[in-house]
Design a protein around this motif. Structure first.
Motif, mmCIF file in Angstrom:
data_model
loop_
_atom_site.group_PDB
_atom_site.id
_atom_site.type_symbol
_atom_site.label_atom_id
_atom_site.label_comp_id
_atom_site.label_asym_id
_atom_site.label_seq_id
_atom_site.Cartn_x
_atom_site.Cartn_y
_atom_site.Cartn_z
ATOM 1 N N GLU A 122 49.039 148.516 39.990
ATOM 2 C CA GLU A 122 47.701 148.844 39.497
ATOM 3 C C GLU A 122 46.623 148.415 40.493
ATOM 4 O O GLU A 122 45.649 149.141 40.732
ATOM 5 C CB GLU A 122 47.457 148.173 38.142
ATOM 6 N N LYS A 123 46.814 147.245 41.085
ATOM 7 C CA LYS A 123 45.869 146.759 42.092
ATOM 8 C C LYS A 123 45.837 147.689 43.301
ATOM 9 O O LYS A 123 44.766 148.053 43.806
ATOM 10 C CB LYS A 123 46.251 145.341 42.524
ATOM 11 N N MET A 124 47.021 148.105 43.775
ATOM 12 C CA MET A 124 47.109 148.987 44.937
ATOM 13 C C MET A 124 46.530 150.372 44.636
ATOM 14 O O MET A 124 45.928 151.009 45.499
ATOM 15 C CB MET A 124 48.556 149.115 45.417
ATOM 16 N N LYS A 125 46.681 150.858 43.411
ATOM 17 C CA LYS A 125 46.108 152.148 43.018
ATOM 18 C C LYS A 125 44.581 152.103 43.125
ATOM 19 O O LYS A 125 43.949 153.052 43.603
ATOM 20 C CB LYS A 125 46.531 152.504 41.597
ATOM 21 N N LYS A 126 43.985 150.992 42.684
ATOM 22 C CA LYS A 126 42.530 150.847 42.762
ATOM 23 C C LYS A 126 42.065 150.767 44.221
ATOM 24 O O LYS A 126 41.055 151.374 44.588
ATOM 25 C CB LYS A 126 42.095 149.596 42.003
ATOM 26 N N ILE A 127 42.814 150.027 45.023
ATOM 27 C CA ILE A 127 42.468 149.909 46.443
ATOM 28 C C ILE A 127 42.577 151.266 47.123
ATOM 29 O O ILE A 127 41.704 151.661 47.900
ATOM 30 C CB ILE A 127 43.369 148.869 47.141
ATOM 31 N N LYS A 128 43.646 152.013 46.816
ATOM 32 C CA LYS A 128 43.834 153.338 47.417
ATOM 33 C C LYS A 128 42.707 154.286 47.018
ATOM 34 O O LYS A 128 42.193 155.044 47.847
ATOM 35 C CB LYS A 128 45.178 153.927 47.024
ATOM 36 N N ALA A 129 42.305 154.256 45.764
ATOM 37 C CA ALA A 129 41.221 155.132 45.304
ATOM 38 C C ALA A 129 39.919 154.818 46.040
ATOM 39 O O ALA A 129 39.200 155.728 46.470
ATOM 40 C CB ALA A 129 41.035 154.977 43.798
ATOM 41 N N ALA A 130 39.637 153.523 46.207
ATOM 42 C CA ALA A 130 38.420 153.125 46.925
ATOM 43 C C ALA A 130 38.517 153.523 48.392
ATOM 44 O O ALA A 130 37.542 154.021 48.979
ATOM 45 C CB ALA A 130 38.219 151.619 46.791
ATOM 46 N N ARG A 131 39.690 153.341 48.961
ATOM 47 C CA ARG A 131 39.903 153.697 50.373
ATOM 48 C C ARG A 131 39.782 155.213 50.587
ATOM 49 O O ARG A 131 39.154 155.662 51.545
ATOM 50 C CB ARG A 131 41.276 153.201 50.813
ATOM 51 N N ASP A 132 40.376 155.982 49.693
ATOM 52 C CA ASP A 132 40.295 157.444 49.801
ATOM 53 C C ASP A 132 38.853 157.922 49.719
ATOM 54 O O ASP A 132 38.460 158.862 50.412
ATOM 55 C CB ASP A 132 41.129 158.110 48.706
ATOM 56 N N LYS A 133 38.061 157.273 48.895
ATOM 57 C CA LYS A 133 36.651 157.632 48.746
ATOM 58 C C LYS A 133 35.895 157.378 50.051
ATOM 59 O O LYS A 133 35.072 158.199 50.483
ATOM 60 C CB LYS A 133 36.039 156.832 47.596
ATOM 61 N N ILE A 134 36.179 156.246 50.675
ATOM 62 C CA ILE A 134 35.554 155.927 51.965
ATOM 63 C C ILE A 134 35.988 156.919 53.030
ATOM 64 O O ILE A 134 35.170 157.452 53.791
ATOM 65 C CB ILE A 134 35.903 154.486 52.400
ATOM 66 N N MET A 135 37.290 157.199 53.108
ATOM 67 C CA MET A 135 37.836 158.075 54.138
ATOM 68 C C MET A 135 37.287 159.496 54.025
ATOM 69 O O MET A 135 37.149 160.200 55.028
ATOM 70 C CB MET A 135 39.356 158.087 54.088
ATOM 71 N N ALA A 136 36.963 159.921 52.827
ATOM 72 C CA ALA A 136 36.436 161.271 52.623
ATOM 73 C C ALA A 136 35.082 161.460 53.295
ATOM 74 O O ALA A 136 34.669 162.591 53.581
ATOM 75 C CB ALA A 136 36.329 161.572 51.125
ATOM 76 N N THR A 137 34.378 160.360 53.571
ATOM 77 C CA THR A 137 33.061 160.453 54.225
ATOM 78 C C THR A 137 33.168 160.424 55.745
ATOM 79 O O THR A 137 32.174 160.642 56.437
ATOM 80 C CB THR A 137 32.157 159.289 53.780
ATOM 81 N N LYS A 138 34.365 160.145 56.279
ATOM 82 C CA LYS A 138 34.546 160.033 57.732
ATOM 83 C C LYS A 138 35.123 161.339 58.265
ATOM 84 O O LYS A 138 36.333 161.541 58.281
ATOM 85 C CB LYS A 138 35.488 158.869 58.079
ATOM 86 N N THR A 139 34.244 162.226 58.684
ATOM 87 C CA THR A 139 34.689 163.567 59.062
ATOM 88 C C THR A 139 34.405 163.920 60.520
ATOM 89 O O THR A 139 34.949 164.883 61.040
ATOM 90 C CB THR A 139 34.009 164.616 58.169
ATOM 91 N N GLU A 140 33.549 163.152 61.191
ATOM 92 C CA GLU A 140 33.166 163.511 62.559
ATOM 93 C C GLU A 140 34.263 163.138 63.547
ATOM 94 O O GLU A 140 34.953 162.125 63.394
ATOM 95 C CB GLU A 140 31.871 162.790 62.958
ATOM 96 N N GLU A 141 34.434 163.968 64.580
ATOM 97 C CA GLU A 141 35.316 163.651 65.698
ATOM 98 C C GLU A 141 34.481 163.663 66.966
ATOM 99 O O GLU A 141 33.654 164.554 67.168
ATOM 100 C CB GLU A 141 36.449 164.675 65.824
ATOM 101 N N LYS A 142 34.686 162.677 67.828
ATOM 102 C CA LYS A 142 33.952 162.623 69.090
ATOM 103 C C LYS A 142 34.705 161.724 70.058
ATOM 104 O O LYS A 142 35.486 160.861 69.653
ATOM 105 C CB LYS A 142 32.535 162.094 68.879
ATOM 106 N N GLY A 143 34.464 161.954 71.332
ATOM 107 C CA GLY A 143 35.000 161.057 72.339
ATOM 108 C C GLY A 143 34.220 159.764 72.335
ATOM 109 O O GLY A 143 32.980 159.771 72.319
ATOM 110 N N LEU A 144 34.913 158.656 72.336
ATOM 111 C CA LEU A 144 34.270 157.347 72.199
ATOM 112 C C LEU A 144 34.069 156.660 73.545
ATOM 113 O O LEU A 144 34.888 156.791 74.456
ATOM 114 C CB LEU A 144 35.118 156.450 71.308
ATOM 115 N N ILE A 145 32.983 155.903 73.632
ATOM 116 C CA ILE A 145 32.803 154.932 74.714
ATOM 117 C C ILE A 145 33.224 153.592 74.135
ATOM 118 O O ILE A 145 32.637 153.109 73.161
ATOM 119 C CB ILE A 145 31.341 154.882 75.188
ATOM 120 N N MET A 146 34.272 153.012 74.714
ATOM 121 C CA MET A 146 34.847 151.771 74.189
ATOM 122 C C MET A 146 34.768 150.669 75.239
ATOM 123 O O MET A 146 34.984 150.921 76.426
ATOM 124 C CB MET A 146 36.306 151.996 73.798
ATOM 125 N N VAL A 147 34.478 149.460 74.799
ATOM 126 C CA VAL A 147 34.376 148.314 75.694
ATOM 127 C C VAL A 147 35.294 147.212 75.192
ATOM 128 O O VAL A 147 35.234 146.825 74.022
ATOM 129 C CB VAL A 147 32.920 147.789 75.783
#
Length: 202
Positions: free
Chosen positions: A10-35
């Motif tokens: 039950e705990k993992m189901k709640k975490i997954k639902a919250a995580r899926d909600k966050i991931m649904a907002t991450k749609t952009e793809e771009k080349g990154l500058i990383m340091v």
């Protein structure tokens, strides 16, 4: 035991639902500058790990190695001997600054490396470019920080990833980067008299 498993589920189901909600907002793809910076070990190691990852995904990549020069490293040998087609490898330095003891020669080597790096980064064929130890060249002003940052922001193809490694990354680069990781030194065997180990440091 069943109750524990059920509570866990039950705990993992709640975490997954919250995580899926966050991931649904991450749609952009771009080349990154990383340091990758900081006093801890792992900056170059992490960069080369991403090179291996890109090769695994069939993404052409390149390495431009500053400062280290002709120091024979496992990663240079591995990529040059086994993955020359997948990863272009350029060595521009002539050794650590305390070894060369020639500022003008160090500047010339860094400039030559940067000129090659610009050609490689401009080429959309290369999807990931590792600028290994470039932060050292920037720290000693062998390269102009405004030129490097300006080029990355204005001329890097949109989908190309560039990773810059080395201690003491300049604030201008940190500001321009999409991702910054600082390796923190907690403990290192060098302080106990243990020299750099093959396969660990090089």
């Amino acid at each position: 035991m069943t109750d524990i498993n059920e509570r866990h589920r039950e705990k993992m189901k709640k975490i997954k639902a919250a995580r899926d909600k966050i991931m649904a907002t991450k749609t952009e793809e771009k080349g990154l500058i990383m340091v990758h910076t900081g006093n801890g070990k792992g900056k170059s190691s992490s960069g080369f790990g991403m090179v291996m990852r890109c090769i695994g995904h069939g993404m052409p990549c390149a390495v431009v190695q500053f400062i280290k020069g002709n120091w024979i490293t496992g990663e240079a040998r591995f990529l040059k001997e086994r993955f020359a087609e997948e990863c272009r490898f350029v060595i521009s330095g002539e050794g650590f600054t305390w070894e060369t003891q020639d500022r003008e020669r160090d500047i010339a080597a860094a400039r030559a490396g940067w000129e090659q790096a610009k050609v490689i980064i401009r080429d959309p064929k290369y999807q990931f470019v590792l600028l290994d130890e470039i932060n050292i060249a920037l720290r000693y002003d062998y390269l102009d920080i405004d030129e490097v940052v300006g080029f990355l922001l204005a001329e890097k193809p949109y989908m190309t990833h560039v990773c810059l490694t080395g201690r003491n990354a300049k604030p201008e680069l940190l500001e321009a980067a999409d991702l910054v990781t600082e390796m923190t030194l907690v403990k290192h065997p060098f302080s106990d008299g243990v020299k750099a180990q093959r396969g660990v440091e090089f």
